[in-house]
Structure formats: structure tokens, C-alpha cells
Scaffold this active site. Structure first.
Site: not given
Lengths: 261, 593
Positions: B20, B122, B243, B245, B255, B258, B289, B356, B401
Site C-alpha cells: 500500500g 473497531f 503487536q 493480534h 488472522l 478485529e 489490541r 501481527h 497501533r
């Protein structure tokens, strides 16, 4: 008189059979027959067999191939990345069917599991094929939103949930090429026929209520090769590991073009 | 060393990575008239952005009245006050434009009844500074990353950006003054080597999840940018913040978004208790998280884990209308079936906290320029080098995050990188002659790995490293565990000198590429464990059993580390930035959900 001959490297030979060193009692023996070819030596491609214990590794075929690379022969090459069926890297021909190795369970296959590169694609090495022509076909359909101007209020285009629903079953394509490389028409005319993956994507934009170039797109496809090499063989739909239906998308395109005439 | 022929290619800007962030930077630069090359070891749509599920955050107010200032507050609280507030302000203020731009690019977002972008709940996202749950995460079903990555690649095709696909970047070329002049890369298809020369190199190489045994990350998440930056002496920042998850599928680490909890899913322990109500009375299952991951781990440690070994928890969505599941969570349902043999409309999904995301990365400023940190402050920039996305640490995520802030980070900092280049550089400017010594050193290292004849395989060292990181640098950490982990990673770096490669070919030699990736992973892993050892407090994702409190007096600062070729780690620190422009900064307070 015409002469026909096979390229000297086109005959696939039987290779060697390797057995993993047992770490204890062998619980789930399984043999993988894997296509090997190294462009650097002058040898023909061959099928090597690797007998391993499935209980030593994760359940998917990709787990098994990675295990073989890690523990038996690190020179074997294949593409892989997400290992969850969303990136489309590990498409290969598994016991005669195009599949993503990360989504297939080794235990679901009876007998020897045959692993070959995607059919009818130039092989670069082992299971790695040259995908360039496939990507070119994708670019050819101009797979981006085409509008004359941005929404007047500077916000998102409005799209009703019903119109959005028309994109389901289309936008999820991961470009793994399982469909196109299972299509006999694509095998015959890989230069001119766009193939099911690119056509599914073409329909994804035709079906998008936000796109203003529907007619232009349909006219471009209205061609005896680009679209009409599809003879509804349906291998594409059988092959798709994401349960999409390229054959249906192609049928929709044909219908929409019909209405233009 | 055998000599290698290299081909030199000149560009204004080189972007390494086509996820991205890399794609957004590439197409922005191409649109601004820069001769831009995007180098990627994967075909762009295979980058790991594709696996992002839940969505991208922006205060669009499509569901309820929202404000980017609430988003700003939530992100700071989520970061446990380690995020730089000017950077967070920048990101949240730009979020709305960024998401609308994506929609205008053609991203097939799910829709509300009015035809606007659908937004879901979220974790850690609130309205009016914690008053109630926000619906801020813009979603395309549970395939938002896929939808965004494909749209960005499609736009790159539209702007005819130049790609070098399946080229592996080996190392950055540096001038005698320490500036970055370009990069050496190998074309995996035919083994040819290239020196890319440019005014700027943008690292957009993603995270290094694969330094752990169990992670949601793809096999290709190997911290290549982190490794390359470290090898030219750039600092790696906040690497201890990894992190976990809360919901990776037990056993495989796949995964589970969330979004499942955002749509009403909840967690239970062996007693069937919804234990998050105890740990986070307000936010419950939608706490941040790090909080949820710790809670699950504590339940397991207290003997309340589910399953034969009592070592995981359950995630339920069977109470949700099957039509809603089909429309909003189709990908998850498929993953649960394929990887856990679970029908989500009837049974719970077995889950476990799984590595994650890396909050840390290459130290970068608000313009995405890579910086040097000396004597407790940002000292200078490293000319010619930029970093964006998960590879960078700006820092917008601080110590933890928030879900759906990473897709936002990618797009916003991809934009900023392109804008910064447009504001400071001219297309076609003269490039300095490449430093031959630097290129030779890179080819030398490459050659050593290629002909390595040691006796330890790539997979053996990788397994050792992954095992050590998993055991020693987990959800809860102690001095003893971290010391042991550091020793193990140091040993792996020693072992790397004795590595063995069997494939000597240059064509699609994945034995060689995996060895190069392993080196990048080792640098990343060492930085992580070393910084975790140094940080004697608990903050965000870094939980020390021996230092349970957050210590703002001594530790409200960014860790930076420099790794020398002989694996010595030097530390420096710089303060968290609180200065903001259009919003009041948020002073530190206790973090409760």
C-alpha cells in the site's frame, strides 16, 4: 512436408526418489512427485519424488513443499507469500487441477500428490512460471475506475448497497491465474484471447455503477479473439480457488454486448 | 570475489516495495512527473497489504457524528503516549481526504443505505474522547486490504508507473558522506544485477513478522528495509513494540480480523465467561489490541484456556445473523472453515494472540526522511533515504497501533513522501557518481552468501531465531527471558557466518533469496530483543513482568538502536513530540478502556 519435432527439453523424465530421515515412528507417510527443472544446466525436466511424514508439518500442501525445501532440498523454487489464499502466489497444478497450495490439505489427496507448474506457461525454474503475458492481459482491459469527473460534492461516489452487491464475486479475484491457465482456449491463443481472469476483471468494471465507460469497455471486448475465443468449456469456474465464476462473468459480457448490437 | 556485471539505471526516485505505502508513493510520484521506479520482490498485488481485513480508519461521520480530533485522541491513547502527536495530528487530519481519494480510485467499499462508505466499530476508537464506541473504520466487507491494494495497483497501471517486479533489493548504496545514492538489486527471473541510482530511495518494505515462529504475516514479511537501513548505519526505532493480534487462528496464526468483534463477536474462556468484561469494563472486547492480547494470555496462564492443552480462547460470532456474516465477514468464514475446520455460524473459532505488526521501524521524521539520532535528539537526516509504512517509525503508532490505523498510515505517508519529493526535488536533476567502494562491498557480501559453503542451513538458523523470539520476546517479558533471547539471536548472527547454500544458480534462486532475507530478519530480531531488554517499564505492547508500571519520567522517549556488522547494539533515545498545530495536545494520563 511439414516436420514436427519436440524441443529436446520438453520430455519430462523420471527423477530420483528421496526419503525424509525419520525422526521416530512414521505416522502419515506421503509422497510428493514434484516437477523440477533448472535452466542453468542442460538437463531435461524431471519428476523427483519426496516421501515425507505429514505428521511432522502443517496440514496444507504448501506446508509440505516448504518442509521439503527446508529439510530435504533447499534448491527447489516456488512462489509463496500469504499462506492464507489471498495473495495468489502459490498457484500450481496439484494432481491435475490448478489450485493454491496453501488452501489444499495434503490429507485430502489419495496416493501420490503430483505437483507441477501452472499448465501452458513458460517455466522459469521448477514451479515458477513466467506470468508476464497473464499480467499484460490484465492491464489491457484498463482495470481502473473511469469517470469524466470526480463527485460534485468532493466526497465519495454514491453507490447503493444493491449496486455494490453486483461487484461481489468479481472484485475478490486474486490474479492467481488458476482459471486462465486451465482454459484450452487460452492455451491455443494466449496472445489474442484475454482469458477468464482478465475477462472477469473486465466485467467487474462493466458492472460497477460508478464507471462511465461501460460501452467503450464492451466495444473493446467485442472481438472474435479477445472475448469470443471463450467456448464455455467452464474449466475456469472449476479451477477458481476463491469460488468465483469467471464463466458466468463472461456470459454476462456476451449478453451485454448482444444488447449493444 | 568473482566479478559481477551490473547495469546502472537512473531514476529520480526509487521506491522499494509495492504494498500500500510503496504503491501510493509510486503513483503519486509518477503523477507529479518524476521518473520513478518501483522495485518489488513480489508482484504488487501479492504484497501483504492484501491480507488486511477489517478496514481503514477515517472520521467520515457516515454512521454517527465524528471528528478527526476524536481519532487523534484515540490514536494517542492507543499509542500509550509514545506516538508523536504532530505526526498523529497529520495522519488523522488527512484521513478523510485519503479515504475519499481511495474511493475515487475505485475501491469497492461496502455501502450504507444512503450509498456512502460503510463504517464499522473497531477497538480503541471512540466518540468524544472515550465516551462511546465509534464507527470509524471504512470497510470493503472483510477484504479491505485486498480492495485497496488492487485499486492502488490499478491506478499505477493508469499512470504507467514503472515496475521492476521480482527484483530483490540487496543493499543500499551510500556515498562517502553517508548519503544514500541508490540500491543494488537482483532480477530474480534471470539473475542479472542492477545498480539503481536516484535522488531518493523510499523504503516501503513492510514489517518483519517472520522473525517470530507464529505470526499473521506472510512468508515475505522479512524486514528487508529494516535490514538494509541498519546495515548502512541508520537507526531502528521503537523496535521492542511488536503487536500481538488478539485473534490469530490457533495453530496456524492466520488472522481473524478485529472486524469480527466490531460486528458483535466476543471472546470466552474455558468456563464460557466473557472475560473481557473484567479487564476492560467499558470497551470490553473492543479494548485496544495490547489489552485484549494480555487478557487472553492471563486467562490461559490462570488455567482458564480452552482446548485439550488449555492454551487458547474462543471467539464467537454464531449469534450474529447469518446474512450479516455473509455480507460483512465472508473472508473470515472461509478462513475459519479452511484453517480451523469451524463453521462460524455454529461453533466458536479457536484463537490465540499472534504476532501481527511492528510499531517500530526505520526512524523517520514527519516528511518521511530517515534521521540520525545522537545524544538524545534527532541530529540530522540521512540524505537520499526515506521510509514509509510499516517499515518506518514516524511514529504514529507509538507503543501500540489501533486496528485500521495501518492502512491509513500507508496511504497518508505514501502521499506525504510523494509531496515532500515534489516540494524539494526537481525531476531530472543530476545524480552523483555512485560510490564504487559501496557497490563493491555490496556485491562482495552478495557473493559470500551466494557461494556460502558452511554447514548450517538457512532454515535451521531461521527456526532457531523464530523459536527464540517466540519464547523470549512474547506478550509478557522479563529481564531473564530477554537476556536469554538476546544471547540466542546473537548466536544466530554468529551462525549466519557459517551458513550453507545449495543452489548456486542465479535464476529464481530462492535458497539464496531466503538467505538474504534471513539476514534482514536477524537485524530486525536483534534490534527488537535488545530494545526490549533496555526498556525497563511497561507501555503499550511492551509488557515487563519485572517493571509493571508505565514510567513516563524515565521512559516517555523513543528507543533508537544502531547495529554494527559484528552485531553490537548501540542505543540512543529522543523525546516524544507533543507539539501540535490545529488541536490541543493530549497530556499523558492513565490508560483505561
Amino acid at each position: 512436408m511439414a516436420e514436427f519435432f519436440l524441443n529436446k527439453h520438453s520430455v519430462v523424465k523420471q527423477g530420483e526418489h528421496f526419503y525424509a530421515k525419520p525422526t521416530g515412528e512414521i505416522k502419515q507417510p506421503k509422497t510428493f512427485a514434484i516437477y523440477r527443472w533448472n535452466p542453468d544446466d542442460d538437463k531435461n525436466p524431471c519428476i523427483n519424488r519426496y516421501t515425507i511424514d505429514l505428521s511432522d508439518m502443517g496440514p496444507k500442501i504448501l506446508d509440505a513443499i516448504i518442509w521439503i525445501k527446508d529439510n530435504m532440498d533447499s534448491s527447489i523454487s516456488f512462489r509463496r507469500s500469504c499462506r492464507e489464499g489471498v495473495c495468489g502466489s502459490c498457484s500450481m497444478n496439484i494432481s491435475g487441477v490448478n489450485r493454491l497450495a496453501c488452501l489444499e490439505s495434503s490429507a485430502d489427496y489419495a496416493g501420490e500428490i503430483r505437483i507441477n507448474p501452472l499448465p501452458h506457461m513458460p517455466v522459469v525454474k521448477d514451479l515458477v512460471t513466467d506470468m508476464q503475458s497473464f499480467y499484460d492481459h490484465y492491464s489491457e482491459i484498463e482495470p481502473w475506475l473511469q469517470t469524466s469527473k470526480a463527485p460534485a460534492d468532493g466526497r465519495e461516489h454514491r453507490q447503493s448497497p444493491a449496486d455494490r452487491k453486483k461487484l461481489d464475486g468479481l472484485y475478490e479475484c486474486i490474479l492467481c491465474a488458476c482459471c486462465s491457465t486451465s482454459c484450452p482456449s487460452y492455451w491455443w491463443n494466449p496472445d489474442k484471447y484475454l482469458g477468464p481472469a482478465a475477462l472477469l476483471q473486465a466485467y467487474r468494471w462493466v458492472a460497477d455503477s460508478r464507471d462511465e465507460e461501460r460501452k467503450k469497455r464492451l466495444k473493446y471486448l467485442d472481438d472474435k479473439f479477445r472475448l469470443y475465443r471463450c467456448h464455455t468449456i467452464m474449466n475456469c469456474t472449476n479451477a477458481c480457488p476463491k469460488d468465483l465464476n469467471p464463466a458466468k462473468a463472461i456470459a454476462e459480457l456476451k449478453q451485454e454486448i448482444n444488447q449493444l448490437h | 570475489m568473482s566479478s559481477y556485471e551490473t547495469t546502472q539505471l537512473d531514476y529520480d526516485i526509487i521506491v522499494i516495495g509495492a504494498g500500500g505505502a510503496g504503491l501510493r508513493a509510486t503513483l503519486g510520484l509518477a503523477a507529479k512527473g518524476f521518473k520513478t521506479a518501483c522495485i518489488s520482490k513480489l508482484f504488487p498485488t501479492r504484497s501483504h497489504t492484501v491480507a488486511a481485513q477489517g478496514g481503514i480508519s477515517a472520521a467520515l461521520s457516515n454512521v454517527e457524528e465524528d471528528d478527526w480530533k476524536y481519532h487523534f485522541y484515540d490514536t494517542i491513547k492507543g499509542s500509550d503516549w509514545l506516538g508523536d502527536q504532530d505526526a498523529i495530528e497529520n495522519m488523522c487530519e488527512r484521513a478523510e481526504r485519503a479515504v475519499l481519494e481511495l474511493e475515487n480510485y475505485g475501491v469497492p467499499f461496502s455501502r450504507t443505505e444512503e450509498g456512502k462508505i460503510y463504517q464499522r466499530a473497531f477497538g480503541g476508537m471512540s466518540i468524544e474522547y472515550g465516551k462511546k464506541q465509534a464507527h470509524r473504520t471504512c470497510a470493503a466487507a472483510d477484504r479491505t486490504g485486498h480492495a485497496i491494494l488492487h485499486a492502488l495497483y490499478q491506478q499505477s497501471l493508469r499512470y504507467k508507473a514503472e515496475f521492476f517486479i521480482e527484483y530483490f533489493a540487496i543493499d543500499l548504496i551510500t556515498g562517502e558522506d553517508g548519503s544514500c545514492q541508490g540500491v543494488v538489486a537482483i532480477n530474480m527471473m534471470d539473475g542479472s544485477l542492477y545498480t539503481f541510482r536516484a535522488q531518493k530511495v523510499v523504503l516501503a518494505t513492510g514489517g518483519y513478522g517472520r522473525s517470530y515462529f507464529s505470526c499473521t504475516s506472510a512468508h515475505s514479511c522479512t524486514g528487508d528495509g529494516t535490514g538494509m537501513a541498519a546495515r548502512i548505519g541508520a537507526p531502528l526505532q521503537d523496535m521492542e513494540f511488536v503487536q500481538f493480534h488478539p485473534t490469530g487462528i490457533y495453530g496456524t496464526g492466520i488472522l481473524v480480523s478485529e472486524a469480527v468483534r466490531g460486528e458483535g463477536g466476543y471472546l470466552t474462556n474455558a468456563e464460557g465467561e466473557r472475560f473481557m468484561e473484567r479487564y476492560a469494563p467499558n470497551a470490553k472486547d473492543l479494548a485496544s489490541r495490547d489489552v485484549v492480547s494480555r487478557s487472553i494470555t492471563q486467562e490461559v496462564l490462570a488455567g482458564k484456556g480452552v482446548g485439550e492443552n488449555k492454551d487458547h480462547a474462543h471467539l464467537h460470532i454464531h449469534h450474529i445473523d447469518a446474512n450479516v456474516i455473509e455480507e460483512r465477514l465472508p473472508g473470515i468464514s472461509h478462513h475459519a472453515k479452511v484453517f480451523a475446520d469451524v463453521d462460524v455460524t455454529r461453533e466458536p473459532i479457536p484463537i490465540i494472540p499472534t504476532v501481527h505488526y511492528n510499531m517500530g521501524g526505520v526512524s523517520a521524521n514527519n516528511n518521511c526522511e530517515v534521521v540520525n539520532v545522537k545524544n538524545g535528539k534527532i541530529n540530522s537526516i540521512i540524505p537520499g533515504l526515506m521510509a514509509i509504512g510499516e517499515a518506518a517509525c514516524v511514529s504514529v503508532h507509538g507503543a501500540n497501533r489501533l486496528g485500521s490505523n495501518s492502512l491509513l498510515d500507508l496511504v497518508v505517508f505514501g502521499q506525504i513522501a510523494a509531496e515532500h519529493c515534489a516540494n524539494t526535488l526537481k525531476p531530472g536533476a543530476t545524480l552523483p557518481t555512485l560510490n564504487k567502494k559501496s557497490v563493491d562491498d555490496i556485491l562482495n557480501r552478495f557473493d559470500q552468501v551466494r557461494y556460502a559453503k558452511g554447514d548450517i542451513s538457512v532454515s535451521e538458523i531461521r527456526n532457531k531465531m523464530q523459536g527464540a523470539m517466540q519464547r523470549n520476546v512474547g506478550v509478557f517479558r522479563t529481564e531473564e527471558l530477554l537476556a536469554e533471547g538476546k544471547k540466542a539471536i546473537m548466536q544466530c548472527m554468529q551462525d549466519y557466518k557459517n551458513i550453507s547454500i545449495n543452489d548456486r544458480s542465479l535464476i529464481w534462486n530462492s535458497d539464496l533469496i531466503e538467505a538474504l532475507e534471513l539476514n534482514n530478519l536477524l537485524y530486525s530480531a536483534l534490534a527488537t530483543v535488545a530494545c526490549a531488554y533496555e526498556r525497563k517499564e511497561s507501555r503499550g505492547a511492551h509488557s515487563r513482568e519485572d517493571y509493571k508500571q508505565r514510567d513516563d519520567e524515565n521512559w516517555m522517549k523513543h528507543s533508537c538502536c544502531y547495529i554494527s556488522p559484528d552485531a553490537k547494539v548501540n542505543f540512543d533515545y529522543h523525546p516524544v513530540r507533543f507539539e501540535t498545530k490545529n488541536v490541543d495536545s493530549i497530556p499523558p494520563k492513565e490508560r483505561v478502556y
